[in-house]
Design a protein around this motif. Structure first.
Motif, PDB file in Angstrom:
ATOM      1  N   LEU A   1      65.821   8.187  94.513  1.00 39.53           N
ATOM      2  CA  LEU A   1      66.522   9.030  95.010  1.00 39.53           C
ATOM      3  C   LEU A   1      66.830  10.292  94.627  1.00 39.53           C
TER       4      LEU A   1
ATOM      5  N   ARG B   1      65.080  14.595  98.031  1.00 33.04           N
ATOM      6  CA  ARG B   1      64.886  13.367  99.671  1.00 33.04           C
ATOM      7  C   ARG B   1      66.370  12.837  99.622  1.00 33.04           C
ATOM      8  N   LYS B   2      67.398  12.702  99.165  1.00 31.49           N
ATOM      9  CA  LYS B   2      68.689  12.740  99.896  1.00 31.49           C
ATOM     10  C   LYS B   2      68.991  14.017 100.793  1.00 31.49           C
ATOM     11  N   LYS B   3      68.361  14.994 100.528  1.00 31.02           N
ATOM     12  CA  LYS B   3      68.621  15.992 101.577  1.00 31.02           C
ATOM     13  C   LYS B   3      67.509  16.024 103.404  1.00 31.02           C
ATOM     14  N   TYR B   4      66.889  15.546 102.878  1.00 28.20           N
ATOM     15  CA  TYR B   4      65.525  15.093 103.422  1.00 28.20           C
ATOM     16  C   TYR B   4      65.634  14.257 104.875  1.00 28.20           C
ATOM     17  N   LEU B   5      66.270  13.048 103.799  1.00 27.54           N
ATOM     18  CA  LEU B   5      66.462  12.345 104.364  1.00 27.54           C
ATOM     19  C   LEU B   5      68.303  12.787 105.744  1.00 27.54           C
ATOM     20  N   GLU B   6      68.892  13.041 105.050  1.00 25.30           N
ATOM     21  CA  GLU B   6      70.162  13.779 105.166  1.00 25.30           C
ATOM     22  C   GLU B   6      69.449  14.443 106.795  1.00 25.30           C
ATOM     23  N   SER B   7      68.603  14.925 106.938  1.00 24.62           N
ATOM     24  CA  SER B   7      68.341  16.770 107.565  1.00 24.62           C
ATOM     25  C   SER B   7      67.771  15.379 108.616  1.00 24.62           C
ATOM     26  N   LYS B   8      66.438  14.681 107.986  1.00 20.65           N
ATOM     27  CA  LYS B   8      66.282  13.782 109.233  1.00 20.65           C
ATOM     28  C   LYS B   8      67.148  12.767 110.232  1.00 20.65           C
ATOM     29  N   ARG B   9      67.994  12.372 110.057  1.00 16.17           N
ATOM     30  CA  ARG B   9      68.995  11.774 110.223  1.00 16.17           C
ATOM     31  C   ARG B   9      69.951  12.482 111.412  1.00 16.17           C
ATOM     32  N   LEU B  10      69.948  13.905 111.033  1.00 14.04           N
ATOM     33  CA  LEU B  10      70.673  14.256 111.311  1.00 14.04           C
ATOM     34  C   LEU B  10      69.648  14.842 113.104  1.00 14.04           C
ATOM     35  N   HIS B  11      68.435  15.171 112.579  1.00  7.32           N
ATOM     36  CA  HIS B  11      67.403  15.526 114.079  1.00  7.32           C
ATOM     37  C   HIS B  11      68.195  14.230 114.672  1.00  7.32           C
TER      38      HIS B  11
END
Lengths: 388, 467
Positions: free
Chosen positions: A327, A331-341
């Protein structure tokens, strides 16, 4: 003639001793350091009673030690004669005249007023079963004979436990062993203190073995102690380090090495301890390796049709954390944005009423269906043929 | 084993024994003792043994304590009834809701690929054909929904692309469907069959390879075969019946073009469907008729053929049949299996093009190391690995299986991605079988619990195990 106290001692000694003692004492009194053998000096005053008493005590002490008395008698007489020769004969005669007429043991008793007859009766009573002086001496000094037999008193006893070299005049062999050990330890302590620091002078820097030294021998020392594995020698070599081998020859070498080959490290390891000395074992290993390499180089059969057999080796499984799973901040940032989306999408669907909800759907469908009235249950006619 | 002479002597009278000049000492000793019986021995009549208990329903004298023990006098299930119940395939659940907007799979949307990632229904004729070839399994979740529908997953699209390839280039595609347990191998096979039916291919499917090799049907050596092969007439006849029923629409339009060379009159045979029916009605001729049908189907101008089998591992091991020497017969020596395996291995090609699909089974799988290794090898080959796995040369291997699977490719099934998982879960919810709001957290949760989207586990967790 035995006194009452001595008879008590004798009675105790008469009891049977189940086993022989470790050593046979030569006297009843344990060994002790000898007292001074210098001749006692007489006091100038011949009539001094105190002097006589001291002399008596002294001689009594001498008497107790039978050995020393016997040995020192000659010397004592000689010194006495020497002393006499220095004294003037007239003075000596004067001294002898000064001794009273009835001076002897019996006279002393009379002076004390002891009833001699009563004393004689008492002595006679004891003398009836008394032992002679010689017998008494033997009993006191000599150890009772060990019991020879196989009766109750001997049950469970080992008969031959005596130390033959021990005569009671020394500390025991165990004690000597302890002392010896102590001396040895001190010797090594001295070595450690004085000799070991000097070893650093002999130290040599490590040199990486060259390509002409592919064999690595291992010896074992047990620091001067004897050990069955001290003669063992182990040799290791890497097959790709062996000079002048083609790939085919190397494969043949590996196949010939069999289970001595480790495929994970490409190292052949073999050992020898069948000869008596380290040097012999090492020589055997060297010859074996030479023969193997020679056979690999020159043998007619290349073993190309024989598959490698590594069944003896089980490679150790190593599991590493996958790099993709780490992590990292990106990658954390990417996952965060994906979940938000995704959440935004879901909330959008919910607002528009398009988010599927199974429970609500079932409710809606059930409510929209025409309610069929529940069928009324009528009791069946009673008869012989009942339903089971 | 006691000598029969000795036993016979026991029945002889002592006077007879003395008459024997050759009587041994022991027998003479016997004459001095009294014989226990002089009556001639009578063996019990056959079938006269005491029965183990009274026949069911018979009243017997019961003097024991528990006089009121009631025997169960109920009717026992008829032979085969319980098996029929076990094998029953239910394709509809009238309590499930009708899913609105569920489209059927058609030839058109197979070609365009529009339906990828969507749930599609199956039309009635296709369902009938699939039923005829026993493509639906009782263990699959068809009984939960109003009508059969399936997710067009990525692997389905791969299969349809391969089928398109077959049709355009007339090539033979051979694939082993491999994947984890409950990853949808049998369902993918069913999807392939469904698409083949829709595309008017001829479908020949062995629904479960276990049935051929488990020695539950009769077998006989095939005359003149070398090495010796074995036919299974009853099974082949049943297979022909399935072929005739499932492919009736296609086969009834195909006319026999060659001399069939059959030992029975073939005057009344007008179509290939008739031929298949004839074979199903004459089990003793089923194998020659199957061969004749196959010859007809491989003539130029015929439609492509779909050959399918489920439970491939059963075919890749010695069967339960025994030869005359009481040795196990290898499954490849059974003619039906051999026919299939020859096409799977590529030894025989399909001249009009076609597809050979073999699905492995995760739950009913006999140990077949050679198959397992071949699948691993094919996967490594597909990934372009440089160091291919090697068979341990010091381990015994079924060489025939290795030879057959030497260059067969696999189609590996993976878990669904989250979008597909959401689609199928929305279908569950729309059917009223998942009474929850299908949003991203729920899908994520079930996707993870299902082992990264294993579809069987997803269904089990969200629909079957529902509280």
């Amino acid at each position: 003639m035995a006194t009452i106290a001595r008879r008590l001692v004798l009675c105790a000694r008469r009891c049977p001793v189940p086993t022989a003692p470790r050593y046979t004492p030569l006297s009843a009194i344990p060994w002790q350091r000898r007292l001074s053998t210098t001749a006692p000096r007489r006091d100038e005053n011949p009539n001094d009673d105190a002097r006589d008493k001291r002399l008596e005590e002294f001689t009594k002490g001498i008497e107790l030690d039978a050995d020393t008395q016997d040995e020192s008698d000659d010397q004592g007489v000689r010194r006495f004669l020497d002393a006499l020769s220095t004294v003037h004969p007239d003075a000596l005669m004067k001294e002898l005249d000064a001794i009273p007429e009835g001076f002897d043991d019996d006279a002393g008793d009379e002076v004390a007023g002891v009833d001699r007859e009563a004393l004689g009766r008492l002595y006679e009573e004891y003398d009836q079963e008394a032992l002679s002086d010689e017998e008494e001496y033997n009993m006191l000094t000599k150890a009772p004979e060990p019991r020879v037999g196989n009766d109750f008193w001997d049950s469970g006893e080992d008969e031959h436990l005596g130390d033959e070299d021990y005569f009671g005049d020394d500390i025991s062999a165990l004690g000597h062993g302890e002392l010896e050990q102590h001396r040895e330890l001190r010797e090594y302590a001295r070595l450690a203190a004085w000799e070991l620091p000097l070893l650093s002078k002999l130290a040599r820097p490590f040199e990486v073995p060259s390509t002409s030294q592919p064999l690595r021998f291992r010896y074992t020392t047990y620091l001067g102690e004897e050990h069955p594995a001290a003669k063992k020698v182990v040799v290791e070599f890497c097959t790709s380090d062996m000079p002048g081998l083609t790939q085919l020859q190397r494969d043949k070498l590996i196949k010939m090495a069999g289970s001595r080959y480790n495929p994970s490290t490409d190292i052949v390891k073999m050992s020898c301890e069948m000869f008596g000395t380290q040097a012999q074992n090492k020589r055997y290993l060297r010859d074996t390796v030479n023969n193997l390499v020679k056979e690999a180089r020159e043998g007619k059969d290349t073993f190309a049709d024989v598959p490698f057999d590594f069944r003896h080796h089980k490679p150790k499984a190593r599991f590493e954390f996958p790099k993709e799973w780490i992590l990292t901040p990106e990658r954390k940032k990417y996952l965060e944005s994906k979940r938000l989306h995704q959440l935004e999408l879901d909330s959008g669907l919910k607002q528009s009423g398009n988010l599927l909800d199974g429970a609500k759907l079932v409710e809606r469908v059930l409510s929209s269906q025409v309610q069929i009235p529940e069928p009324e249950m009528v009791e069946a006619a009673r008869g012989k043929q009942r339903l089971r | 084993m006691p000598s029969s002479v000795c036993l016979r002597r026991l029945s002889l009278a002592p006077s007879d024994l003395t008459a024997h000049a050759m009587a041994s000492r022991s027998l003479l000793a016997y004459t001095q003792t009294a014989s226990f019986s002089q009556s001639a021995p009578l063996s019990a009549k056959p079938g006269q043994g005491k029965p183990a208990g009274p026949a069911r329903g018979e009243r017997t004298l019961n003097l024991g304590k528990n006089k009121k023990v009631q025997r169960d006098m109920g009717k026992r299930p008829a032979p085969g009834e319980r098996k029929a119940l076990r094998k029953r395939v239910v394709l509809s659940n009238t309590n499930a809701l009708v899913v609105e907007g569920l489209n059927d799979l058609t030839v058109g949307n197979i070609e365009t690929g529009d339906m990828q990632g969507q749930v599609v229904g199956l039309s009635e004729p296709v369902i009938d054909s699939l039923r005829a070839v026993e493509a639906f399994k009782a263990t699959q979740g068809w009984h939960l929904f109003r009508r059969p529908a399936m997710l067009m997953r990525r692997e389905t699209t791969q299969v349809s692309a391969l089928m398109r390839d077959v049709e355009t280039r007339k090539k033979t595609v051979r694939r082993i469907l491999a994947g984890d347990r409950a990853s949808g191998k049998s369902t993918l096979l069913l999807q392939g069959l469904a698409m083949a039916f829709m595309k008017k291919w001829v479908v020949i499917s062995i629904p479960d390879a276990k049935d051929i090799v488990s020695a539950h049907t009769e077998y006989a050596p095939l005359p003149g075969s070398n090495p010796l092969q074995y036919t299974q007439n009853a099974y082949t006849a049943n297979l022909l019946a399935q072929i005739a029923k499932a492919n009736s629409e296609v086969l009834s339009k195909l006319l026999p073009g060659t001399d069939l060379k059959l030992p029975i009159p073939t005057n009344r045979i007008t179509t290939l469907a008739d031929l298949a029916v004839l074979g199903s009605k004459n089990p003793e001729l089923s194998w020659p008729i199957f061969n004749a049908l196959w010859t007809e189907l491989t003539q130029p101008g015929r439609p492509p053929i779909m050959l399918a089998v489920d439970g491939l591992a059963h075919m890749m091991a010695p069967s339960a049949y025994l030869s005359a020497e009481a040795k196990p017969i290898h499954a490849h020596d059974l003619v039906v299996v051999r026919h299939f395996v020859d096409h799977l291995s590529g030894k025989s090609a399909l001249p009009n093009g076609g597809m050979v699909l073999a699905a492995t089974s995760g739950s009913n799988q006999p140990g077949s190391p050679a198959l397992k290794f071949s699948v691993q090898l094919a996967e490594a080959r597909a990934q372009g690995a440089t160091d291919l796995p090697m068979w341990n040369p010091y381990q015994l291997v079924d060489q025939r299986v290795m030879e057959v699977l030497k260059d067969v490719d696999t189609l590996k099934l993976h878990g669904l991605d989250k979008r597909d998982a959401r689609t199928i879960m929305e279908y569950y919810a729309a059917s009223g079988m998942l009474r929850k709001q299908v949003d991203e957290p729920l899908v994520s949760q079930w996707w993870t619990l299902a082992g990264n989207g294993n579809i069987g586990e997803l269904e089990k967790g969200s629909v079957k195990m529902r509280a």
